[in-house]
Design an enzyme around this catalytic site. Structure first.
Site, PDB file in Angstrom:
ATOM      1  N   SER A 255       0.951  -1.203   0.134  1.00 17.52           N
ATOM      2  CA  SER A 255       0.046  -0.045  -0.004  1.00 17.52           C
ATOM      3  C   SER A 255       0.796   1.184  -0.128  1.00 17.52           C
ATOM      4  O   SER A 255       1.739   1.421   0.739  1.00 17.52           O
ATOM      5  CB  SER A 255      -0.845  -0.048   1.121  1.00 17.52           C
ATOM      6  OG  SER A 255      -1.672   1.310   1.311  1.00 17.52           O
ATOM      7  N   LYS A 256       0.694   2.153  -0.968  1.00 15.91           N
ATOM      8  CA  LYS A 256       1.407   3.438  -0.884  1.00 15.91           C
ATOM      9  C   LYS A 256       0.894   4.045   0.313  1.00 15.91           C
ATOM     10  O   LYS A 256       1.980   5.018   0.788  1.00 15.91           O
ATOM     11  CB  LYS A 256       0.789   4.129  -2.215  1.00 15.91           C
ATOM     12  CG  LYS A 256       1.420   5.635  -2.266  1.00 15.91           C
ATOM     13  CD  LYS A 256       3.022   5.599  -2.630  1.00 15.91           C
ATOM     14  CE  LYS A 256       3.337   6.884  -2.875  1.00 15.91           C
ATOM     15  NZ  LYS A 256       5.056   7.035  -2.706  1.00 15.91           N
TER      16      LYS A 256
END
Length: 488
Positions: A255-256
Site C-alpha cells: 500500500s502506498k
C-alpha cells in the site's frame, strides 16, 4: 456496439501515483487483449471528485507510455465509444439509473445521513452487518413524486432480490455463488448526481463492449451485484479476471498509504522500467517453463489467463533487485552510461572524472542505479578509515606487511606514464610477479589506500585510473603515513 475482437480496459482513478498493483492490472489487461489480437481501452474513472489529485492523470499517461502499455482507445486518442472520461459521461448514468427504477431493479432513497448513521449504530449494537434497511422501498409512487417535486435530496439504490442466490464465473476463481440476502442495496447514483464506482463501471463496460474485465480480487464480493445489474438491463456479462492481491508480507497488502513503493518510487530509486514491468508480470502469474526474463513482446507471446494464480503474491525486493541487475548487465556500455550518469553525477562532483570508466566499473556489480551514489562517495573526499582495513584477512599479512607493500607500490605509480586501467594492470602485476606474492597482497592494501573502504565496485587498479595519477599518489602517501604513525 458490437466488435469482433477481444476488448479489455484499464480504468484507473486519478488519485495519485501508480502503485504496483495498479500497474499490474494495466499489464494484465494489455496482455489479455494483445495475446488474443484485441485492443486495450484506457478509461479515466474520476467520479470520486474528492479524492482526485492534481497531475494524477498525467502520471497515468506517462507511466503507461514509459512501460510500453499503449492503449488503442482513450481520452487522448479517441475511439468509437467515447468519451473515455467518466465525468464527461454524466447524462448516461442518470438515464440508466432511472431505467432501472422503471424496471423495479432500483428505487429512490430519501434517507439523510443522520438516519443512516442511526440505523448503522443500531445494527452494530445488535451484532448485525451494516446494511440499508430498505426504509424507502415501501414509499408509494405518490409519496415519491411529492418528495421529488419538493426537491428532497435522494440517491438511487439497487434493489437486490429478497431471496435466492446469484452465481458468477471468474476465469481465475471459477464459479462463485452467494446468497442474495447477504448483499446490500448499494447506492448507484449519489445525491450530487454522480454515479458510484459500482454502477458507472457496469454501464461503461457494457457501452464500451468489454469482453474481459480485469481487476483486483477485492472486487470479487461486488461481482454478484454487477451481474444483477447486467441481468436487469438484459446485457451480456463480460468475462471476469480477478487478480490476487500484492502483499507486503503474509499479513499486509502492499500500500502506498503505508509507505510502500509505487512505480514512480521504484524508477526514482534507479530500477529500470523494463525490469519493474518484468517483475510485476510475475507477481501473480506463472509462465510455462523456467524462463523468467521477458521483454514486452515476449510477454504477449507467453501470456495466458490460466497462468494467473489465486494465491496472494508477496512483493520480494530481493527478487526485484536481482531482475534489475540482469537488465543492467544486458545494456550496452553506452546505454548503461546514459542511465547511470545522473547517479554518478549525484555522487561525484569532480568535473575531471571519467564517467565512462566509472560506469564501466559499476555495470557488472550494480543491482540498482541508486547504489552508485554511495559506492562512489570516496571519489570526491577520502573517508576516515581504520588502518586495520589495509590488512586482508584472507592473505593474513600484518600491518607492517601492508606498509611495506604500499612502499613498493608508490614508486611504481610515480614512474608510470600510462595511468589507464591497462597501464596500471601491467605495471602492478609486474610488481606482484617480482615480489612473488599473491595478487591480494598488493591489490588489497592499494584499494583501501585509495578508497578508504573494505569493499568497492572496482579494485585498486580501476579506482586509481578513475582518481588519476596525482590523487592516487597523494592517497597512497597518506596511507603510508597513517600506517607509519600507528606503528610509532
Amino acid at each position: 456496439m458490437k466488435f469482433d475482437h477481444v476488448r479489455t480496459r484499464f480504468a484507473p482513478s486519478p488519485t495519485g501515483y501508480m502503485h504496483v498493483g495498479n500497474l499490474r492490472t494495466a499489464l494484465y489487461a494489455y496482455l489479455t487483449a494483445k495475446s488474443q489480437g484485441g485492443k486495450m481501452i484506457l478509461r479515466i474513472e474520476d467520479t470520486d471528485q474528492e479524492r482526485q489529485v492534481e497531475g494524477a492523470v498525467d502520471i497515468i499517461y506517462n507511466t503507461l507510455r514509459e512501460t510500453g502499455l499503449l492503449w488503442d482507445e482513450g481520452p487522448d486518442v479517441g475511439g468509437p465509444v467515447g468519451p473515455y472520461i467518466q465525468s464527461q459521461r454524466m447524462d448516461l448514468y442518470k438515464k440508466y439509473a432511472l431505467e432501472l427504477v422503471e424496471k423495479g431493479a432500483a428505487y429512490y432513497c430519501f434517507c439523510d445521513k443522520e438516519r443512516l448513521e442511526e440505523v448503522r449504530m443500531v445494527q452494530k449494537a445488535s451484532g448485525m452487518a451494516p446494511h440499508y434497511d430498505r426504509h424507502c422501498l415501501s414509499l408509494t409512487p405518490e409519496e415519491i413524486k411529492a418528495k421529488l417535486d419538493a426537491g428532497v435530496p435522494y440517491v438511487i439504490r439497487q434493489r437486490i432480490p429478497d431471496s435466492g442466490t446469484t452465481t458468477f464465473h471468474d476465469e481465475v476463481y471459477g464459479d462463485i455463488t452467494v446468497e442474495n440476502s447477504t448483499l446490500d442495496d448499494q447506492v448507484l447514483l449519489k445525491a450530487d448526481g454522480m454515479p458510484t464506482y459500482n454502477f458507472a463501471n457496469v454501464v461503461d463496460d457494457h457501452l464500451m463492449a468489454m469482453t474481459y474485465v480485469i481487476r483486483g480480487s477485492e472486487y470479487l464480493s461486488s461481482s454478484p451485484k454487477y451481474n444483477l445489474l447486467y441481468e436487469a438491463f438484459g446485457w451480456e456479462i463480460p468475462k471476469y479476471i480477478h487478480c490476487p492481491p500484492v502483499m507486503k508480507d503474509q499479513n499486509y497488502k502492499l500500500s502506498k498509504r503505508n509507505g510502500d513503493a509505487s512505480y514512480q518510487d521504484l524508477v526514482a530509486k534507479g530500477y529500470l522500467k523494463e525490469a519493474v514491468l518484468n517483475y510485476i508480470l510475475l507477481l501473480g502469474w506463472s509462465p510455462k517453463g523456467d524462463k523468467e526474463i521477458f521483454s514486452l513482446p515476449e510477454m504477449v507471446e507467453a501470456f495466458d489467463i490460466e497462468g494467473i494464480s489465486k494465491s496472494p503474491a508477496i512483493f520480494d525486493p530481493v527478487k526485484l533487485r536481482y531482475l534489475n541487475s540482469v537488465y543492467i548487465r544486458a545494456l550496452s556500455p553506452e546505454e548503461f552510461h546514459e542511465k547511470a550518469l545522473p547517479w554518478i553525477r549525484k555522487g561525484i562532483q569532480r568535473p575531471d572524472v571519467d564517467t565512462h570508466l566509472v560506469a564501466q566499473v559499476h555495470q557488472a556489480r550494480c543491482e540498482v542505479l541508486e547504489d552508485i551514489v554511495e559506492q562512489v562517495d570516496f571519489i570526491d573526499q577520502m573517508p576516515d578509515y581504520s588502518s586495520e582495513l589495509c590488512v586482508s584477512k584472507k592473505m593474513k599479512p600484518n600491518q607492517q606487511g601492508s606498509l611495506d607493500t604500499l612502499k613498493q607500490v608508490l614508486p611504481v605509480l610515480e614512474g608510470l606514464e600510462d595511468f589507464s586501467v591497462e597501464g596500471l594492470h601491467t605495471a602492478l602485476f609486474q610488481l606482484i610477479e617480482k615480489l612473488g606474492v599473491k595478487n591480494g597482497i598488493v591489490l588489497w592494501p592499494l584499494r583501501v589506500a585509495v578508497s578508504g573502504k573494505q569493499f568497492t565496485p572496482g579494485g585498486g587498479i580501476e579506482i586509481c585510473a578513475i582518481l588519476g595519477k596525482e590523487e592516487s599518489i597523494r592517497r597512497v602517501k597518506a596511507a603510508i603515513a597513517k600506517l607509519e604513525a600507528e606503528q610509532n
